[in-house]
Write a protein that holds these residues in place. Structure first.
Motif, PDB file in Angstrom:
ATOM      1  N   GLU A 175       1.036  -1.168  -0.382  1.00 14.28           N
ATOM      2  CA  GLU A 175       0.505   0.160   0.121  1.00 14.28           C
ATOM      3  C   GLU A 175       1.008   1.427  -0.593  1.00 14.28           C
ATOM      4  O   GLU A 175       0.598   2.659  -0.258  1.00 14.28           O
ATOM      5  CB  GLU A 175      -1.114  -0.190   0.779  1.00 14.28           C
ATOM      6  N   HIS A 176       2.224   1.462  -0.144  1.00 13.14           N
ATOM      7  CA  HIS A 176       3.088   2.124   0.047  1.00 13.14           C
ATOM      8  C   HIS A 176       2.875   3.156  -1.751  1.00 13.14           C
ATOM      9  O   HIS A 176       2.908   2.811  -1.844  1.00 13.14           O
ATOM     10  CB  HIS A 176       4.421   1.906   0.205  1.00 13.14           C
ATOM     11  N   THR A 177       3.229   4.545  -1.147  1.00 15.53           N
ATOM     12  CA  THR A 177       3.340   4.930  -2.384  1.00 15.53           C
ATOM     13  C   THR A 177       4.762   5.148  -3.075  1.00 15.53           C
ATOM     14  O   THR A 177       4.483   5.096  -4.775  1.00 15.53           O
ATOM     15  CB  THR A 177       3.136   7.026  -2.149  1.00 15.53           C
ATOM     16  N   GLU A 180       3.613   1.009  -6.631  1.00 15.17           N
ATOM     17  CA  GLU A 180       3.729   0.809  -7.774  1.00 15.17           C
ATOM     18  C   GLU A 180       5.284   1.253  -8.947  1.00 15.17           C
ATOM     19  O   GLU A 180       5.741  -0.336  -9.175  1.00 15.17           O
ATOM     20  CB  GLU A 180       3.091   2.040  -8.539  1.00 15.17           C
ATOM     21  N   HIS A 196      11.163   9.314   2.072  1.00 15.50           N
ATOM     22  CA  HIS A 196      10.501   8.959   3.308  1.00 15.50           C
ATOM     23  C   HIS A 196      11.031   8.032   4.903  1.00 15.50           C
ATOM     24  O   HIS A 196      12.003   7.880   4.898  1.00 15.50           O
ATOM     25  CB  HIS A 196       9.866   7.282   2.230  1.00 15.50           C
TER      26      HIS A 196
END
Length: 303
Positions: A175-177, A180, A196
């Motif tokens: 789910e982390h940015t 992708e 991050h």
């Protein structure tokens, strides 16, 4: 003066290495009182103090530094003589003493040792897990035949060969940015991820030193939301969403059964090797030769 006592010499060297009589006694499987008594006896015979003692531990005196350096040289010669004598024996008996970091024991080494042990049943394996500095100290003291350490340690005084790829990976949750981008599988630069929040790992380890140096070069301060002591804990905290993490490729198996995504860092400093380290000019017993041959034959570089 009584003759040189290698047992006492080994204990003195161990105390100097660990900076603690208690830790040295635990490592040597002997009572701390017995270690303390032996040191006091040798100090009395020599007429000098080898250690300064305090509540924080023990520290070598100048005389102690000279004595320990001599002990190390003699203990190395004893270990080398033993190796040479073993090779005179007929048969397949002997020993293999390994000093290993946690990274080494997280990679292919355990399986390699199992393969070696299966075909060398007469060879006893003495495998000790310790920090890189202690592993190299064990080599200096003649207490290990091979040490396995990362290539960002000071190994210039030893003979080395590449044992395993040990590149630095960045991890994130599904789910982390960054998820992708990491799913693409393309290596990513440290500067692209350093802003991050990070799940940190214990201080002073090889990986921690690499990351700290990289952050300093880029003028960044890594934002640590939490800090853990083990790599399995790091993986679990990353999976739970506490931030990104960094892991060596030798520990990639820890991601099995998780949703954590990983990719290699593209920076030159992150392309690392795990080294097999030996003392220069030390004799190679048959077990050492055959183990190293198996290691070379079975190594498959990362693509």
């Amino acid at each position: 003066m009584p003759p040189f006592d290698p047992v006492t010499a080994r204990l003195v060297v161990a105390v100097s290495r660990y900076g603690s009589i208690g830790r040295a006694a635990e490592h040597e499987n002997i009572a701390a009182s017995a270690v303390s008594r032996r040191i006091s006896e040798v100090e009395a015979r020599l007429g000098v103090a080898l250690f300064d003692r305090s509540l924080q531990g023990v520290r070598l005196t100048p005389a102690g530094e000279t004595y320990v350096a001599g002990c190390r040289e003699i203990l190395r010669e004893i270990a080398d003589l033993h190796t040479e004598m073993v090779d005179f024996a007929i048969g397949t008996r002997g020993s293999l003493r390994l000093a290993c970091t946690s990274s080494a024991l997280s990679g292919r080494l355990p399986e390699l040792l199992a393969t070696f042990a299966e075909s060398h049943r007469g060879i006893s394996l003495d495998i000790q897990e310790m920090s890189a500095s202690l592993a190299l100290g064990a080599m200096d003291d003649g207490q290990a035949d091979i040490a396995f350490v990362a290539d960002n340690n000071d190994v210039g005084r030893f003979e080395t060969e590449m044992f395993e790829d040990d590149n630095v990976l960045v991890l994130c949750s599904a789910e982390h940015t960054l998820a992708e981008r990491l799913r693409s599988g393309r290596p990513i630069a440290f500067d692209e991820v350093a802003q991050h929040e990070v799940v940190g790992i214990h201080h002073s380890g090889a990986l921690d030193r690499l990351l700290s140096a990289a952050a300093a070069r880029s003028g960044r301060a890594l934002g640590e939301r939490v800090r853990v002591e083990t790599f399995p804990s790091l993986v679990r905290m990353v999976e739970a969403g506490f931030g990104i993490g960094f892991l060596r490729s030798t520990s990639l198996h820890l991601l099995a059964g998780t949703d954590v995504i990983s990719v290699r860092l593209s920076d030159d400093w992150a392309i690392r090797k795990l080294l097999a380290v030996r003392r220069r000019s030390s004799p190679l017993s048959r077990p050492i030769r055959e183990f190293l041959a198996l290691a070379r034959k079975s190594h498959v570089p990362l693509g």
